[in-house]
Design a protein around this motif. Structure first.
Motif, PDB file in Angstrom:
ATOM      1  N   GLN A  84      -5.744   9.711  -0.465  1.00 38.80           N
ATOM      2  CA  GLN A  84      -4.728   9.349  -1.634  1.00 38.80           C
ATOM      3  C   GLN A  84      -4.222   7.464  -1.439  1.00 38.80           C
ATOM      4  N   LYS A  85      -4.648   6.986  -0.312  1.00 34.19           N
ATOM      5  CA  LYS A  85      -4.235   5.774  -0.510  1.00 34.19           C
ATOM      6  C   LYS A  85      -4.852   5.111  -1.405  1.00 34.19           C
ATOM      7  N   TYR A  86      -3.536   3.946  -2.037  1.00 32.89           N
ATOM      8  CA  TYR A  86      -3.996   3.358  -2.415  1.00 32.89           C
ATOM      9  C   TYR A  86      -2.991   1.956  -1.920  1.00 32.89           C
ATOM     10  N   ASP A  87      -3.213   0.619  -3.179  1.00 32.17           N
ATOM     11  CA  ASP A  87      -2.524  -0.489  -2.143  1.00 32.17           C
ATOM     12  C   ASP A  87      -3.092  -1.369  -4.025  1.00 32.17           C
ATOM     13  N   LEU A  88      -1.823  -2.248  -4.317  1.00 30.71           N
ATOM     14  CA  LEU A  88      -1.833  -3.423  -5.089  1.00 30.71           C
ATOM     15  C   LEU A  88      -0.818  -4.067  -5.320  1.00 30.71           C
ATOM     16  N   GLU A  89      -1.174  -5.093  -6.019  1.00 29.59           N
ATOM     17  CA  GLU A  89      -1.138  -6.443  -6.732  1.00 29.59           C
ATOM     18  C   GLU A  89       0.898  -6.129  -7.002  1.00 29.59           C
ATOM     19  N   LEU A  90       1.616  -7.261  -6.998  1.00 29.59           N
ATOM     20  CA  LEU A  90       2.810  -7.415  -6.642  1.00 29.59           C
ATOM     21  C   LEU A  90       3.724  -8.523  -6.943  1.00 29.59           C
ATOM     22  N   LEU A  91       4.340  -9.177  -8.467  1.00 35.38           N
ATOM     23  CA  LEU A  91       4.586 -10.256  -8.383  1.00 35.38           C
ATOM     24  C   LEU A  91       6.177 -10.494  -7.538  1.00 35.38           C
ATOM     25  N   ALA A  92       6.641 -11.379  -6.835  1.00 36.21           N
ATOM     26  CA  ALA A  92       7.445 -11.175  -5.812  1.00 36.21           C
ATOM     27  C   ALA A  92       8.889 -12.101  -7.086  1.00 36.21           C
ATOM     28  N   ALA A  93       9.801 -10.947  -5.888  1.00 38.89           N
ATOM     29  CA  ALA A  93      11.294 -11.200  -6.677  1.00 38.89           C
ATOM     30  C   ALA A  93      10.737 -13.311  -6.783  1.00 38.89           C
ATOM     31  N   GLY A  94      12.662 -13.414  -8.192  1.00 41.59           N
ATOM     32  CA  GLY A  94      12.189 -14.683  -7.983  1.00 41.59           C
ATOM     33  C   GLY A  94      10.931 -15.288  -9.092  1.00 41.59           C
ATOM     34  N   THR A  95       9.996 -14.329  -9.155  1.00 40.69           N
ATOM     35  CA  THR A  95       9.519 -15.406 -10.283  1.00 40.69           C
ATOM     36  C   THR A  95      10.577 -14.692 -11.878  1.00 40.69           C
ATOM     37  N   GLU A  96       9.513 -16.528 -12.100  1.00 43.51           N
ATOM     38  CA  GLU A  96      10.880 -16.841 -13.496  1.00 43.51           C
ATOM     39  C   GLU A  96       9.187 -16.956 -14.859  1.00 43.51           C
ATOM     40  N   PHE A  97       9.916 -15.668 -15.615  1.00 48.68           N
ATOM     41  CA  PHE A  97       8.979 -16.151 -17.139  1.00 48.68           C
ATOM     42  C   PHE A  97       9.967 -16.392 -18.405  1.00 48.68           C
ATOM     43  N   GLN A  98       9.555 -17.324 -19.143  1.00 52.85           N
ATOM     44  CA  GLN A  98      10.119 -17.895 -20.714  1.00 52.85           C
ATOM     45  C   GLN A  98       9.729 -17.175 -21.130  1.00 52.85           C
ATOM     46  N   LEU A  99      11.128 -16.419 -22.512  1.00 50.48           N
ATOM     47  CA  LEU A  99      10.522 -15.359 -23.013  1.00 50.48           C
ATOM     48  C   LEU A  99      11.011 -16.092 -24.499  1.00 50.48           C
ATOM     49  N   ASP A 159       0.606  -1.325   0.382  1.00 54.38           N
ATOM     50  CA  ASP A 159       0.066   0.199  -0.117  1.00 54.38           C
ATOM     51  C   ASP A 159       1.128   0.773  -0.497  1.00 54.38           C
ATOM     52  N   GLY A 160       0.495   2.177  -0.303  1.00 58.98           N
ATOM     53  CA  GLY A 160       0.620   4.046  -0.445  1.00 58.98           C
ATOM     54  C   GLY A 160       0.152   5.162  -0.261  1.00 58.98           C
ATOM     55  N   VAL A 161       0.850   5.977  -0.265  1.00 57.68           N
ATOM     56  CA  VAL A 161      -0.051   7.094   0.335  1.00 57.68           C
ATOM     57  C   VAL A 161       0.643   8.536  -0.299  1.00 57.68           C
ATOM     58  N   ALA A 162      -0.044   9.199  -0.743  1.00 56.32           N
ATOM     59  CA  ALA A 162       0.103  10.531  -0.763  1.00 56.32           C
ATOM     60  C   ALA A 162       0.484  11.606  -0.029  1.00 56.32           C
ATOM     61  N   ILE A 163       1.779  11.783   0.614  1.00 56.89           N
ATOM     62  CA  ILE A 163       2.245  12.438   1.855  1.00 56.89           C
ATOM     63  C   ILE A 163       1.974  14.227   1.435  1.00 56.89           C
ATOM     64  N   GLU A 164       1.682  15.108   2.163  1.00 50.62           N
ATOM     65  CA  GLU A 164       1.536  16.095   2.198  1.00 50.62           C
ATOM     66  C   GLU A 164       2.818  17.573   2.746  1.00 50.62           C
ATOM     67  N   SER A 165       3.547  17.874   1.172  1.00 49.69           N
ATOM     68  CA  SER A 165       4.715  18.475   1.768  1.00 49.69           C
ATOM     69  C   SER A 165       4.674  19.316   3.038  1.00 49.69           C
ATOM     70  N   THR A 166       3.806  20.243   3.146  1.00 51.44           N
ATOM     71  CA  THR A 166       3.789  21.053   3.843  1.00 51.44           C
ATOM     72  C   THR A 166       3.868  20.693   5.180  1.00 51.44           C
ATOM     73  N   THR A 167       3.094  19.497   5.314  1.00 53.87           N
ATOM     74  CA  THR A 167       2.628  18.950   7.117  1.00 53.87           C
ATOM     75  C   THR A 167       3.430  17.572   7.258  1.00 53.87           C
ATOM     76  N   GLY A 168       3.801  17.188   6.430  1.00 50.85           N
ATOM     77  CA  GLY A 168       4.006  15.846   6.342  1.00 50.85           C
ATOM     78  C   GLY A 168       3.520  14.667   6.436  1.00 50.85           C
ATOM     79  N   THR A 169       2.160  15.299   6.518  1.00 50.87           N
ATOM     80  CA  THR A 169       0.664  13.595   6.620  1.00 50.87           C
ATOM     81  C   THR A 169       0.585  13.753   5.301  1.00 50.87           C
ATOM     82  N   ALA A 170      -0.168  12.379   5.186  1.00 52.86           N
ATOM     83  CA  ALA A 170      -1.402  11.804   4.200  1.00 52.86           C
ATOM     84  C   ALA A 170      -2.271  12.421   3.540  1.00 52.86           C
ATOM     85  N   LYS A 171      -2.629  12.305   2.372  1.00 53.65           N
ATOM     86  CA  LYS A 171      -3.445  13.828   1.579  1.00 53.65           C
ATOM     87  C   LYS A 171      -4.895  12.885   1.611  1.00 53.65           C
TER      88      LYS A 171
END
Length: 492
Positions: free
Chosen positions: A136-151, A121-133
């Protein structure tokens, strides 16, 4: 309008087909978004509808290879023009209605196994206050490191090409695929924040000369539907060797400034990863990612980039300068205008760190007593003498004043003045510099400096010119900071 010559052309006489297969391995988590708006996550992983394995489309591979080839031959920020060498391999652009069809066929790649998926998950930060906007929070799915593909790639060589044109086409293919081999090409989304780093560990090549009837029959019987490497076929670690070409005369026109720095973790570090799946997990745990089949503590590129940007804005504001300097470096989105970051921040593994659960409680500032029901526990990582935190930055098309700003950021990290991660107000995230390599990969004038902390003393050396004294080396680096002050309108 198309020319009369193209209108008369009805087929391509193919004299030779070259098939290249390789095993692609992910070095860091990778975001291959599907664009599914009905997914429970904001950015869902793209999967094959039949096997449910991760899908890496041929168009994504082609786009990454074409972009790398253009940058390698012309530098960053240069648009592809009609007649460029890249068009010979990848065909014409959309802006060129008379562009040729690509002679390179790139197949979709499917992961070798059902993928291990990481949720971030991630969030955008307000630069003036240093807190979350807000919102502006989001989450995403990621392939883990070590995953192999045959090109799988197939290069079509036409009969009417001269030997020189044929060799040039094969050289271009080798140059593009070498970018994958050396890990210079990233795939997927958020590549400039450490995701999508990968490399190809081995290659296999087949040559079919279709003017020979026996060769045509062999090609027809070839298992085109398969993407796997064949066990009885010779494998190569170098694509140039596999294709029988030399790339020594290919000049890299990319202009880059690299920082590879190693730090010791002073105290603890906590980058929130959400709640663990186990019932007795702490409320907050440090971010971990799959490496070599194990969960390892990492310093994420998104977290580090946020910290660096916030401090860069503070430096520029202190000097009463224009924040456009920061926006050009880290990228920005302003309404319909946007610019990608030119600073690539890598995600790195933290070595020899220890996990420790801490119990904490919120305090009522009015009474000085504990809030009822506000007991919580956290699991940060703690550093020892052997704990190492590596930071890898790459600035593309650097200007002297931008290098100066990065040197100031490195200084703040080095002296423990710039903490990374969360809860810096209670002392977490402090780093102490051990060594750093500063590398300027300029096409005409490459340079390299080394910074070492030895017995409490800071030593600086110019590797590209060992005859320089340390005083002159310091003077050279100070010129970058002076360039920043000049850019911000300050007298030097």
């Amino acid at each position: 309008m198309m020319t009369q010559e193209r209108l008369k052309r009805c087929h391509r006489p193919i004299a030779q087909r070259i098939i290249v297969r390789g095993t692609l391995i992910l070095d860091t988590p990778t975001c291959l978004g599907s664009g599914d708006a009905d997914s429970p996550t904001d950015i869902a992983l793209l999967r094959d509808s039949v096997s449910d394995r991760a899908l890496l489309t041929g168009s994504s591979i082609a786009g990454a290879l074409r972009n790398y080839l253009r940058e390698y031959q012309h530098g960053y920020g240069v648009e592809e023009q009609k007649g460029d060498r890249a068009t010979n391999l990848f065909g014409g652009t959309r802006r060129d209605p008379e562009g040729e069809q690509s002679p390179l066929i790139i197949n979709d790649a499917i992961s070798s196994t059902i993928p291990t998926v990481e949720l971030r998950d991630g969030v955008a930060i307000e630069s003036t206050t240093g807190t979350a906007k807000k919102g502006q929070k989001y989450d995403l799915e990621l392939l883990a490191a070590g995953t192999e593909f045959q090109l799988s790639f197939e290069l079509l060589i036409e009969k009417n090409l001269s030997q020189t044109q044929k060799q040039a086409l094969i050289n271009l293919l080798a140059l593009a695929l070498r970018g994958l081999e050396q890990g210079d090409i990233s795939i997927g989304m958020k590549k400039r924040r450490g995701f999508g780093r990968c490399y190809v560990k081995e290659w296999q090549v087949w040559n079919f000369y279709l003017e020979d009837p026996d060769e045509r029959m062999v090609w027809l019987k070839f298992e085109h539907w398969s993407r796997d490497l064949l066990p009885d076929r010779e494998t190569y670690s170098s694509i140039a060797t596999a294709l029988g070409v030399s790339l020594e005369n290919e000049k890299d026109e990319r202009d880059r400034f690299l920082i590879h720095a190693t730090f010791q973790l002073v105290g603890s570090l906590l980058i929130r990863s959400g709640q663990d799946s186990t019932e007795r997990a702490p409320d907050v745990v440090h971010l971990k990612s799959h490496r070599q089949g194990e969960l390892k503590s990492v310093l994420s590129g998104t977290s580090l980039a946020g910290v660096l940007r916030h401090r860069a804005e503070r430096i520029v504001n202190t000097l009463q300068g224009n924040l456009a300097v920061v926006n050009e470096l880290f990228g920005f989105v302003d309404g319909k205008q946007s610019q990608a970051s030119r600073l690539v921040v890598r995600e790195t593994e933290i070595e020899a760190a220890k996990d420790l659960v801490q119990n904490r409680i919120a305090i009522d500032r009015f009474t000085g007593g504990a809030y009822h029901g506000a007991l919580f526990d956290e699991q940060p990582i703690f550093g020892g003498d052997e704990t190492r935190v590596c930071i890898e930055l790459e600035l593309r098309n650097p200007k002297d004043y931008e290098i100066g700003l990065l040197l100031l950021l490195l200084k703040d990290l080095w002296t423990s003045d710039l903490p990374v991660g969360g809860e810096s107000s209670i002392g977490r995230g402090r780093l102490k510099g051990i060594n750093a390599d500063l590398i300027r990969l300029h096409p005409q004038n490459p340079k390299q400096w080394q910074i070492r902390q030895i017995n409490g003393n800071l030593q600086i050396e110019d590797i590209s010119d060992s005859s320089k004294s340390e005083t002159l080396v310091k003077y050279d680096l100070e010129q970058f900071v002076k360039a920043l002050l000049k850019e911000l309108g300050k007298e030097v």
